[in-house]
Design a protein around this motif. Structure first.
Motif, PDB file in Angstrom:
ATOM      1  N   GLY A 193       8.195  -4.795  -1.339  1.00 17.89           N
ATOM      2  CA  GLY A 193       9.348  -4.943  -0.466  1.00 17.89           C
ATOM      3  C   GLY A 193       8.887  -5.551   1.084  1.00 17.89           C
ATOM      4  O   GLY A 193       9.947  -6.512   1.322  1.00 17.89           O
ATOM      5  N   MET A 194       7.779  -5.508   1.478  1.00 14.85           N
ATOM      6  CA  MET A 194       7.493  -5.749   2.829  1.00 14.85           C
ATOM      7  C   MET A 194       7.290  -7.319   2.809  1.00 14.85           C
ATOM      8  O   MET A 194       7.684  -8.436   3.235  1.00 14.85           O
ATOM      9  CB  MET A 194       6.241  -5.584   3.435  1.00 14.85           C
ATOM     10  CG  MET A 194       5.862  -3.806   3.804  1.00 14.85           C
ATOM     11  SD  MET A 194       4.409  -4.141   5.228  1.00 14.85           S
ATOM     12  CE  MET A 194       4.340  -2.782   3.366  1.00 14.85           C
ATOM     13  N   SER A 218       4.237  -1.660  -4.775  1.00 16.21           N
ATOM     14  CA  SER A 218       6.001  -1.343  -4.157  1.00 16.21           C
ATOM     15  C   SER A 218       6.155  -1.159  -2.854  1.00 16.21           C
ATOM     16  O   SER A 218       7.720  -2.378  -2.071  1.00 16.21           O
ATOM     17  CB  SER A 218       6.757   0.014  -4.391  1.00 16.21           C
ATOM     18  OG  SER A 218       6.643   0.463  -6.100  1.00 16.21           O
ATOM     19  N   LYS A 219       5.634  -1.300  -1.974  1.00 10.91           N
ATOM     20  CA  LYS A 219       6.037  -1.948  -0.372  1.00 10.91           C
ATOM     21  C   LYS A 219       5.425  -2.746  -0.033  1.00 10.91           C
ATOM     22  O   LYS A 219       6.285  -3.688   0.823  1.00 10.91           O
ATOM     23  CB  LYS A 219       4.995  -0.285   0.396  1.00 10.91           C
ATOM     24  CG  LYS A 219       5.377   1.036   0.683  1.00 10.91           C
ATOM     25  CD  LYS A 219       4.323   1.759   1.038  1.00 10.91           C
ATOM     26  CE  LYS A 219       3.803   1.646   3.009  1.00 10.91           C
ATOM     27  NZ  LYS A 219       5.826   1.419   3.634  1.00 10.91           N
ATOM     28  N   SER A 222       4.450  -5.126   9.379  1.00  9.66           N
ATOM     29  CA  SER A 222       5.710  -5.460   8.239  1.00  9.66           C
ATOM     30  C   SER A 222       7.460  -5.706   9.031  1.00  9.66           C
ATOM     31  O   SER A 222       7.379  -6.727   9.082  1.00  9.66           O
ATOM     32  CB  SER A 222       6.018  -4.071   7.879  1.00  9.66           C
ATOM     33  OG  SER A 222       6.556  -2.768   8.615  1.00  9.66           O
ATOM     34  N   GLN A 234       8.492  -9.114   0.092  1.00 12.89           N
ATOM     35  CA  GLN A 234      10.173 -10.037  -0.527  1.00 12.89           C
ATOM     36  C   GLN A 234       9.619 -11.344  -1.140  1.00 12.89           C
ATOM     37  O   GLN A 234      10.207 -12.393  -1.677  1.00 12.89           O
ATOM     38  CB  GLN A 234      11.261 -10.873   0.316  1.00 12.89           C
ATOM     39  CG  GLN A 234      11.586  -9.352   1.192  1.00 12.89           C
ATOM     40  CD  GLN A 234      12.984  -9.780   2.354  1.00 12.89           C
ATOM     41  OE1 GLN A 234      13.500 -10.573   1.621  1.00 12.89           O
ATOM     42  NE2 GLN A 234      12.350  -9.621   3.337  1.00 12.89           N
ATOM     43  N   ASN A 288      13.501  -2.210 -11.372  1.00 13.36           N
ATOM     44  CA  ASN A 288      13.990  -4.113 -11.304  1.00 13.36           C
ATOM     45  C   ASN A 288      13.251  -4.805 -10.353  1.00 13.36           C
ATOM     46  O   ASN A 288      14.868  -5.489  -9.213  1.00 13.36           O
ATOM     47  CB  ASN A 288      15.527  -3.280 -11.077  1.00 13.36           C
ATOM     48  CG  ASN A 288      16.011  -2.314 -12.723  1.00 13.36           C
ATOM     49  OD1 ASN A 288      15.934  -1.819 -12.441  1.00 13.36           O
ATOM     50  ND2 ASN A 288      15.940  -3.043 -13.505  1.00 13.36           N
ATOM     51  N   ILE A 289      12.892  -4.909  -9.622  1.00 12.93           N
ATOM     52  CA  ILE A 289      11.784  -5.287  -8.369  1.00 12.93           C
ATOM     53  C   ILE A 289      12.470  -6.812  -8.243  1.00 12.93           C
ATOM     54  O   ILE A 289      11.402  -7.838  -9.161  1.00 12.93           O
ATOM     55  CB  ILE A 289      10.187  -4.229  -7.832  1.00 12.93           C
ATOM     56  CG1 ILE A 289      10.778  -3.730  -7.472  1.00 12.93           C
ATOM     57  CG2 ILE A 289      10.597  -5.239  -6.116  1.00 12.93           C
ATOM     58  CD1 ILE A 289       9.603  -2.499  -7.513  1.00 12.93           C
ATOM     59  N   PRO A 290      13.176  -7.789  -7.602  1.00 13.62           N
ATOM     60  CA  PRO A 290      12.721  -9.091  -8.645  1.00 13.62           C
ATOM     61  C   PRO A 290      11.832  -9.992  -7.503  1.00 13.62           C
ATOM     62  O   PRO A 290      11.568 -10.958  -7.187  1.00 13.62           O
ATOM     63  CB  PRO A 290      13.857  -9.293  -7.661  1.00 13.62           C
ATOM     64  CG  PRO A 290      14.097  -8.246  -6.139  1.00 13.62           C
ATOM     65  CD  PRO A 290      13.834  -6.996  -6.167  1.00 13.62           C
TER      66      PRO A 290
END
Lengths: 279, 279
Positions: B138-139, B134-135, B8, B141, B166-168
């Motif tokens: 995040g990793m 989710s991970k 990551s 983006q 609210n993940i963009p």
């Protein structure tokens, strides 16, 4: 001029413009009723970010007690004036339906670190914290977030969550700010009567003395038992916990060896106070 | 040339450079054993993004059955060749310890939509999906993520999760790709024997006929009972569910009224197949 934003859609637009310009956003999540402790976070955020968003949201999901939620102090006009004075760029103050609209169904939970101490006495509290913090990080898309060490366990839970979910944000912990007499600043302090306010500093004074004894070689259990007796004698009741634990993993510590943290939760009248100090 | 990234930290560096240039990243999360179904997602990602990351991670957290996890097909060299041919920029293929290092303690769970159907027969499955997705968001983006309608319920769970936290990122659902005989493409199809492979298309054929009957006015329950009998007669066993539900909320539908979705899970030999079609 601090811009007030109420919806995540408006916040997204505001943040998108900043992100396009490569601007580093810092966020200070709060529940309002701001005091100098919060302001120290805001000042640190100003130092370490190009733009600062302060969020104010009294998060029902993290209150295990309806009466505590009802009594939580709220004064947005006063909060806004404080943020204006510090040059905060955005106050994000969404309503409950904006954060938890109909159909909301997702929960973020952190096991382990969230289970003892506050987690044991406030069931569901850290699920509420982890969920709302994840949401605020998503909404603000901030690169840095500032949390007080006053809520030591919360800070550890948030660090764990950010690492585990690979959220692209850096968590900055800031020291607890205290009144001149040692009482840790807290939004709940305004609910203390005059007499209780006079008794309250005993908590930090007694903890400091116990920490000194432990560092000097006194057995942890003996020092804590004595401290508990003194805290009760000073007018507190229902000490939910007074413990020494490892600094980061919050593992129980029976004999003093590594840098530790002493953490407490106790009631003064109907106000629940928490504090923690280095050992 | 597809770059292979394993950690990551390396992925964050790669993505950070893109983000600084305002490049839109699309991600296609997969468990490898790629087939034309995945390739249709990759092609859509290429159309809608400036750079494409495909992730390959057989996520232990979403397998409720250790034997299913062991038997899940893996062939990275073959997968890489397919991604090279489609001009994918990055293959992110982390190991289990990279995704779930020691101390990992966070779970994302979605209630409601995740509970019936797959959720009822694969306890913990959607917690695993929600957490790893989710991970990965995040990793990477990424600004867009591409999922197949083949896993219809998963797509709804991911949409719910992204909205709730609210993940963009924008979630793009892509149609199921089928073999010429109607069998939905799936990494598990390679585990079918020759005889089972010949029986497998009956599933889609029978569902399609039942959907036509329902649209023509047949009672849902009658049509499904008949379809179940036909599916068993075609060589399947253990039909875990065959239901018609509302398209998005996956609410039970007793009388046909709104656009619905027919969803099935059944075994052929020891291979569990799922499928779904519009009603």
């Amino acid at each position: 001029m601090t811009q007030i934003i109420r919806t995540s859609a408006d916040l997204r637009d505001r943040v998108a413009a900043w992100k396009r310009s490569g601007i580093l956003v810092g966020v200070v999540p709060t529940m309002g009723a701001l005091h100098d402790g919060h302001m120290s976070l805001v000042r640190e955020a100003r130092k370490q970010s190009d733009r600062v968003i302060v969020t104010i949201f009294v998060n029902p999901m993290q209150f295990n007690n309806a009466s505590d939620l009802d009594k939580y102090p709220r004064d947005e006009a006063h909060d806004l004036a404080m943020l204006e004075a510090e040059g905060v760029d955005v106050l994000f103050a969404p309503g409950v339906n904006e954060v938890y609209p109909d159909g909301f169904a997702t929960k973020v939970s952190v096991s382990g670190i969230s289970e003892p101490l506050e987690g044991a006495f406030r069931p569901g509290h850290f699920d509420g914290v982890a969920t709302v913090v994840s949401k605020l990080f998503g909404m603000t898309q901030a690169g840095r977030a500032f949390f007080g060490e006053k809520d030591w366990q919360q800070l550890q839970v948030v660090r764990r969550l950010v690492e585990d979910l690979n959220i692209p944000i850096r968590i900055i912990g800031c020291p607890t700010i205290r009144e001149p007499d040692g009482l840790a600043m807290s939004s709940r302090n305004v609910r203390l009567s005059e007499a209780e306010r006079a008794q309250a500093p005993a908590l930090h004074r007694i903890m400091t003395a116990a920490a000194e004894q432990i560092r000097a070689g006194a057995p942890i259990e003996t020092a804590l038992e004595q401290a508990k007796a003194e805290i009760l004698a000073a007018g507190f009741h229902d000490i939910e916990y007074l413990e020494v634990r490892s600094v980061e993993g919050l593992r129980p510590m029976e004999t003093f060896s590594e840098p530790g943290r002493m953490l407490v939760a106790a009631y003064l009248g109907d106000v629940r106070l928490i504090d923690n100090i280095a050992v």
